[in-house]
Design a protein around this motif. Sequence first.
Motif, mmCIF file in Angstrom:
data_model
loop_
_atom_site.group_PDB
_atom_site.id
_atom_site.type_symbol
_atom_site.label_atom_id
_atom_site.label_comp_id
_atom_site.label_asym_id
_atom_site.label_seq_id
_atom_site.Cartn_x
_atom_site.Cartn_y
_atom_site.Cartn_z
ATOM 1 N N PRO A 1 0.832 -1.209 0.000
ATOM 2 C CA PRO A 1 0.000 0.000 0.000
ATOM 3 C C PRO A 1 0.869 1.262 0.000
ATOM 4 O O PRO A 1 1.910 1.317 0.652
ATOM 5 N N ALA A 2 0.418 2.254 -0.721
ATOM 6 C CA ALA A 2 1.086 3.559 -0.734
ATOM 7 C C ALA A 2 0.739 4.310 0.546
ATOM 8 O O ALA A 2 -0.320 4.078 1.149
ATOM 9 N N SER A 3 1.599 5.210 0.942
ATOM 10 C CA SER A 3 1.363 6.006 2.153
ATOM 11 C C SER A 3 0.211 6.987 1.972
ATOM 12 O O SER A 3 -0.399 7.415 2.943
ATOM 13 N N GLY A 4 -0.050 7.361 0.730
ATOM 14 C CA GLY A 4 -1.118 8.330 0.474
ATOM 15 C C GLY A 4 -0.651 9.771 0.538
ATOM 16 O O GLY A 4 -1.459 10.689 0.453
ATOM 17 N N GLN A 5 0.647 9.980 0.646
ATOM 18 C CA GLN A 5 1.198 11.337 0.703
ATOM 19 C C GLN A 5 2.029 11.600 -0.544
ATOM 20 O O GLN A 5 2.680 10.695 -1.066
ATOM 21 N N GLY A 6 2.005 12.843 -0.987
ATOM 22 C CA GLY A 6 2.781 13.194 -2.160
ATOM 23 C C GLY A 6 2.891 14.693 -2.328
ATOM 24 O O GLY A 6 2.447 15.468 -1.477
ATOM 25 N N GLU A 7 3.474 15.070 -3.436
ATOM 26 C CA GLU A 7 3.698 16.479 -3.767
ATOM 27 C C GLU A 7 3.408 16.657 -5.254
ATOM 28 O O GLU A 7 3.812 15.833 -6.078
ATOM 29 N N HIS B 1 4.313 13.316 -7.190
ATOM 30 C CA HIS B 1 5.496 12.563 -6.764
ATOM 31 C C HIS B 1 5.187 12.047 -5.368
ATOM 32 O O HIS B 1 5.164 12.805 -4.405
ATOM 33 N N THR B 2 4.925 10.749 -5.274
ATOM 34 C CA THR B 2 4.496 10.169 -3.997
ATOM 35 C C THR B 2 5.672 10.034 -3.032
ATOM 36 O O THR B 2 6.839 10.060 -3.444
ATOM 37 N N ALA B 3 5.342 9.862 -1.764
ATOM 38 C CA ALA B 3 6.370 9.685 -0.732
ATOM 39 C C ALA B 3 7.246 8.470 -1.028
ATOM 40 O O ALA B 3 8.409 8.429 -0.625
ATOM 41 N N GLU B 4 6.714 7.492 -1.774
ATOM 42 C CA GLU B 4 7.471 6.301 -2.132
ATOM 43 C C GLU B 4 8.442 6.554 -3.284
ATOM 44 O O GLU B 4 9.282 5.710 -3.588
ATOM 45 N N GLY B 5 8.283 7.696 -3.962
ATOM 46 C CA GLY B 5 9.156 8.007 -5.090
ATOM 47 C C GLY B 5 8.550 7.712 -6.448
ATOM 48 O O GLY B 5 9.206 7.857 -7.473
ATOM 49 N N VAL B 6 7.287 7.293 -6.474
ATOM 50 C CA VAL B 6 6.598 6.983 -7.726
ATOM 51 C C VAL B 6 5.939 8.254 -8.255
ATOM 52 O O VAL B 6 5.314 8.994 -7.498
ATOM 53 N N TYR B 7 6.073 8.504 -9.570
ATOM 54 C CA TYR B 7 5.361 9.609 -10.212
ATOM 55 C C TYR B 7 4.036 9.045 -10.695
ATOM 56 O O TYR B 7 3.994 8.193 -11.574
ATOM 57 N N VAL C 1 -7.285 17.471 -7.090
ATOM 58 C CA VAL C 1 -8.424 18.250 -6.636
ATOM 59 C C VAL C 1 -7.969 19.262 -5.588
ATOM 60 O O VAL C 1 -7.197 18.919 -4.693
ATOM 61 N N ALA C 2 -8.456 20.492 -5.710
ATOM 62 C CA ALA C 2 -8.175 21.529 -4.703
ATOM 63 C C ALA C 2 -9.388 21.673 -3.799
ATOM 64 O O ALA C 2 -10.525 21.696 -4.267
ATOM 65 N N GLU C 3 -9.141 21.759 -2.490
ATOM 66 C CA GLU C 3 -10.226 21.944 -1.524
ATOM 67 C C GLU C 3 -9.884 23.070 -0.565
ATOM 68 O O GLU C 3 -8.706 23.405 -0.383
ATOM 69 N N GLY C 4 -10.911 23.611 0.072
ATOM 70 C CA GLY C 4 -10.718 24.610 1.117
ATOM 71 C C GLY C 4 -10.020 25.871 0.650
ATOM 72 O O GLY C 4 -9.271 26.475 1.412
ATOM 73 N N GLY C 5 -10.242 26.254 -0.588
ATOM 74 C CA GLY C 5 -9.639 27.479 -1.109
ATOM 75 C C GLY C 5 -8.177 27.338 -1.507
ATOM 76 O O GLY C 5 -7.528 28.319 -1.863
ATOM 77 N N ALA C 6 -7.638 26.129 -1.433
ATOM 78 C CA ALA C 6 -6.232 25.909 -1.800
ATOM 79 C C ALA C 6 -6.057 26.033 -3.310
ATOM 80 O O ALA C 6 -6.980 25.785 -4.089
ATOM 81 N N ALA C 7 -4.875 26.407 -3.706
ATOM 82 C CA ALA C 7 -4.531 26.460 -5.120
ATOM 83 C C ALA C 7 -3.620 25.278 -5.442
ATOM 84 O O ALA C 7 -2.744 24.929 -4.655
ATOM 85 N N ILE C 8 -3.854 24.674 -6.585
ATOM 86 C CA ILE C 8 -2.960 23.618 -7.040
ATOM 87 C C ILE C 8 -1.723 24.304 -7.604
ATOM 88 O O ILE C 8 -1.813 25.172 -8.462
ATOM 89 N N ARG C 9 -0.573 23.937 -7.068
ATOM 90 C CA ARG C 9 0.689 24.514 -7.543
ATOM 91 C C ARG C 9 1.778 23.458 -7.434
ATOM 92 O O ARG C 9 1.677 22.518 -6.642
ATOM 93 N N ILE C 10 2.808 23.608 -8.225
ATOM 94 C CA ILE C 10 3.931 22.683 -8.173
ATOM 95 C C ILE C 10 4.567 22.781 -6.790
ATOM 96 O O ILE C 10 4.799 23.866 -6.265
ATOM 97 N N GLY C 11 4.810 21.627 -6.194
ATOM 98 C CA GLY C 11 5.393 21.564 -4.853
ATOM 99 C C GLY C 11 4.377 21.497 -3.733
ATOM 100 O O GLY C 11 4.742 21.282 -2.579
ATOM 101 N N ALA C 12 3.084 21.652 -4.048
ATOM 102 C CA ALA C 12 2.049 21.604 -3.010
ATOM 103 C C ALA C 12 1.914 20.187 -2.457
ATOM 104 O O ALA C 12 1.964 19.203 -3.206
#
Length: 161
Positions: free
Chosen positions: A81-87, A114-120, A126-137
């Motif tokens: 299973p993947a950790s579910g975290q990424g950038e 780019h997941t925490a496991e290193g997989v692209y 999806v953006a929620e709560g007024g967040a903007a999708i940006r590189i590095g988010a």
Amino acid sequence: MNIEASDENMRAAADWSAGRRVTVGDMFLGLYQPSPETTEYWHGIERRELLFKHCRQCGAAHHPRRMLCSRCNSMDLAWRPASGQGEVYSFSEVHRAPTPAFQAGAPYTVGLVHTAEGVYFFCRIVAEGGAAIRIGASARLDFRPLENGLVLPVFVVGGQA
């Protein structure tokens, strides 16, 4: 494969500015295409679990379609299973969807996380709560129904952690 243009028309200088619809049977290219090496991935999706392949020899994580380790060439891969975290690594906003079913959700964002496991991993972002999708988010895994009715993994920027 069906392309809305004849072979004769394709030999001439085709004007692709209006796009061309490409289908395989009743499915369009690029979404749900299970194969022997990805069967377990799709079973994981049914359970709302994102699985990546991991090399038992060197520990490297890989995209579900990989058949051998790109680091050590081992074929001894196991699903985890993947950790579910990424950038967010890259993204694009889609205004003209590939099929009428997806046009109902346009505009929407797709890209590489780019997941925490290193997989692209290519998916809907999806953006929620007024967040903007940006590189590095920072992005977290979720499972959402898309316009075609399939529940697939998406990564969410902002909102509840």
